[in-house]
Design an enzyme around this catalytic site. Structure first.
Site: not given
Length: 364
Positions: A96-98
């Site tokens: 997961c990133c932004a």
């Protein structure tokens, strides 16, 4: 490489406590993260800031090039090794990133080159955050029964023992009073809300839930505040009030605030520093309500607290704390709670001792 990108997928991740390898910078993670997330960033705070400035001044291509320059060689390999170890430890996890953009895709590609195919959250933390907010709004619409009662009534334990109970204070890592802090620091507001949403989703998913059982809380629990959608529903909820004998309440408070907190502090810090932390914790709690007690009464109770701590240190007995705890309850906490309860007396549907309230709640 599988990706998760539907609303039901996002909810399923939260319900299953799916491990999330969050590759955002630490500063982003601290501002808000999902309950089962661990932070293994692609870029640290300084690297992210430098890339951000470059993006604004020179555009995306230059920023991407700078990012690859900053995270290269030994640094890049160290981070790949950390991600790889986390993937092997959490084979059913997800990246997961932004926003499910370049950072998680870069990490996914580097992992693939290292022999590991690992899915990512399409939409990233932002999508999970919106899912958490929406889930809380929806689930808060179910009926609510609040557990009320004076300090020491065992409200939290009663909520914890209900299959449809949600321990708001446990999620907030704070017991809601001047003496409410725990050894765990409180989370950011967003992280608290995410924890709450995940807990509500899991509780709802694992049973045919007809109503929520919650503790009768004020809007603030320490530094965290309840989501407005839930707080609004709680103001309309019915209340069951625990009315235990004063002596029983004192026993609970002795166990929770003196014996257990002393044990927790010494376990965390060792005997000497733990004792100092424990003393500071009690003095800080009393000091927080100094203005409401009045300076003279505060000084009297603070002196009794010091005497009780001396007795506890030399003999191990916590009985001396009654000299300041009893008047604190009789003069401050009990009148304050009764005043608050009087303002919503029409919502009280049941009163009884702890076991009676527990039985009544189960029958609802």
């Amino acid at each position: 490489m599988q990706e998760r990108h539907t609303e039901q997928d996002y909810r399923a991740l939260l319900i299953a406590d799916t491990p999330i390898i969050d590759v955002r910078a630490p500063i982003e993670f601290e501002q808000g993260a999902m309950p089962a997330a661990i932070n293994l960033p692609l870029m640290n705070n300084d690297e992210r800031a430098a890339v951000g400035i470059c993006y604004k001044q020179q555009g995306s291509d230059a920023a991407l090039a700078l990012g690859h320059k900053l995270v290269a060689g030994e640094i890049r390999q160290q981070r790949i090794d950390a991600w790889r170890a986390a993937c092997l430890q959490n084979p059913h996890g997800i990246l997961c990133c932004a926003r499910g953009g370049q950072r998680s895709h870069i990490v996914q590609r580097w992992l693939h080159d290292a022999g590991i195919d690992y899915p990512l959250v399409e939409g990233g933390y932002k999508a999970l955050r919106q899912t958490a907010i929406q889930a809380t709004i929806e689930l808060a619409q179910k009926p609510i029964v609040l557990i009320g009662g004076c300090t020491g009534s065992g409200k939290t334990l009663l909520v914890q023992q209900q299959p449809n109970g949600v321990d708001l204070e446990g999620l907030a890592r704070h017991r809601g009073s001047a003496f409410g802090r725990t050894l765990q620091p409180q989370l950011s507001q967003a992280s608290f809300e995410n924890m709450l949403a995940a807990e509500m989703l899991k509780t709802d998913a694992h049973q045919d839930l007809r109503l929520w059982v919650l503790e009768d809380e004020s809007r603030m629990i320490g530094s965290n505040h309840l989501p407005e959608c839930l707080r609004e529903r709680m103001t309309q909820a019915t209340i069951a009030v625990v009315e235990d004998p004063f002596e029983i309440r004192l026993e609970r408070l002795n166990e929770e605030y003196f014996l257990r907190m002393h044990h927790d502090f010494t376990h965390a810090y060792g005997d000497e520093q733990g004792w100092q932390e424990y003393c500071e914790y009690l003095h800080h709690g009393l000091s927080a309500i100094k203005r409401r007690l009045g300076l003279q009464r505060y000084n009297e109770l603070a002196a009794r607290l010091d005497a009780a701590l001396t007795t506890q240190l030399t003999t191990g007995s916590t009985d001396g704390h009654l000299a300041w705890l009893v008047p604190l309850l009789e003069e401050y906490y009990d009148p304050m709670y009764r005043y608050q309860l009087e303002k919503k007396a029409e919502k009280v549907v049941f009163r009884g001792e702890w076991a009676e309230v527990a039985e009544w709640v189960k029958a609802q």
